[in-house]
Design an enzyme around this catalytic site. Structure first.
Site, short mmCIF file in Angstrom:
data_model
loop_
_atom_site.label_atom_id
_atom_site.label_comp_id
_atom_site.label_asym_id
_atom_site.label_seq_id
_atom_site.Cartn_x
_atom_site.Cartn_y
_atom_site.Cartn_z
N ARG A 77 0.82 -1.21 0.00
CA ARG A 77 0.00 0.00 0.00
C ARG A 77 0.85 1.26 0.00
O ARG A 77 0.42 2.31 -0.49
CB ARG A 77 -0.99 -0.03 1.16
N GLU A 114 3.30 -8.64 14.58
CA GLU A 114 2.59 -9.03 15.80
C GLU A 114 2.77 -10.52 16.07
O GLU A 114 2.94 -10.95 17.19
CB GLU A 114 1.12 -8.67 15.68
P1 AMP Z 1 3.82 -1.76 11.88
O1 AMP Z 1 5.08 -2.32 11.30
O2 AMP Z 1 3.36 -2.49 13.07
O3 AMP Z 1 3.91 -0.28 12.11
O4 AMP Z 1 2.68 -2.00 10.81
C1 AMP Z 1 2.58 -1.18 9.72
C2 AMP Z 1 2.42 -1.98 8.46
O5 AMP Z 1 1.45 -2.99 8.59
C3 AMP Z 1 1.95 -1.08 7.35
O6 AMP Z 1 2.57 -1.52 6.16
C4 AMP Z 1 0.46 -1.27 7.33
O7 AMP Z 1 0.01 -1.30 6.00
C5 AMP Z 1 0.23 -2.60 8.00
N1 AMP Z 1 -0.75 -2.55 9.10
C6 AMP Z 1 -0.52 -2.81 10.39
N2 AMP Z 1 -1.62 -2.76 11.13
C7 AMP Z 1 -2.61 -2.39 10.28
C8 AMP Z 1 -4.00 -2.16 10.43
N3 AMP Z 1 -4.62 -2.26 11.62
N4 AMP Z 1 -4.71 -1.81 9.34
C9 AMP Z 1 -4.11 -1.71 8.14
N5 AMP Z 1 -2.80 -1.93 7.93
C10 AMP Z 1 -2.05 -2.28 8.99
#
Ligand code: AMP
Length: 192
Positions: A77, A114
């Site tokens: 995205r 996660e």
């Molecule tokens: P993080 O690495 O935990 O900051 O997660 C960010 C990445 O995971 C980004 O590329 C987001 O597109 C995706 N992502 C994580 N959580 C979500 C969520 N609740 N909704 C949509 N995309 C998410």
């Protein structure tokens, strides 16, 4: 900086507040995707709305006009937002991809999800030392993905000028892990 904030820092206009409402209303919360307990922030309604998409791109780009040489966009995205942001800023685009996708010599940055681990990759010759780089993704959750992108940029001697996203999920500590970096999120924080 939120949508409609002026480049001179004079603050959000009425148009800005309307734009925030428009964009916020076009992010769909999808419960239990991709797994139980996760509220997925679905930006596809926003992407499908011509004014909203253009407004979002302008808001992502505005704080970085004239300050960036390359946009690093995170698969997948981040590509949809990062490519038009690069075009708006007149910079190049550097894809940061999932493991095994890039054909030439790559640098790799493993990071925690996660559940489990993932790896982000970048071509080692994609950035020159000292180039100024803006990292773009749609959502900042824990910040792990953004931190992996930063490691890739800095690993070849380039500089992270900023990290920008449409949305941030507050309470996951993403910001804390990005301390010292210029993090700009277009929409106000959501609790979940
Ligand atoms: P993080 O690495 O935990 O900051 O997660 C960010 C990445 O995971 C980004 O590329 C987001 O597109 C995706 N992502 C994580 N959580 C979500 C969520 N609740 N909704 C949509 N995309 C998410």
């Amino acid at each position: 900086v939120h949508v409609g904030d002026r480049a001179d820092g004079a603050g959000a206009s009425a148009t800005g507040a309307e734009a925030i409402r428009l964009l916020t209303g076009l992010v769909r919360n999808v419960a239990d995707h991709p797994q139980p307990g996760i509220v997925f922030k679905d930006i596809t309604p926003l992407l499908g709305h011509p004014d909203a998409y253009a407004t979002a791109i302008a808001a992502l780009a505005a704080p970085f006009q004239g300050r960036v040489d390359q946009v690093a966009a995170i698969e997948a995205r981040g590509f949809i937002l990062g490519a038009p942001v690069a075009y708006a800023l007149g910079t190049g685009l550097v894809p940061m991809r999932k493991v095994g996708k890039l054909p030439a010599a790559t640098a790799s940055a493993p990071y925690a999800l996660e559940y489990g681990e993932a790896v982000l990759e970048m071509h080692v010759d994609a950035l020159r030392p000292e180039e100024r780089v803006l990292v773009v993704d749609d959502v900042i959750a824990t910040g792990g993905t953004a931190r992996a992108a930063i490691r890739l940029v800095e690993g070849v001697g380039a500089r992270v000028v900023g990290i920008t996203a449409l949305l941030e999920i507050a309470g996951l500590g993403g910001r804390a892990g990005l301390d010292g970096y210029d993090v700009r999120v277009v929409l106000p924080p959501t609790p979940d």
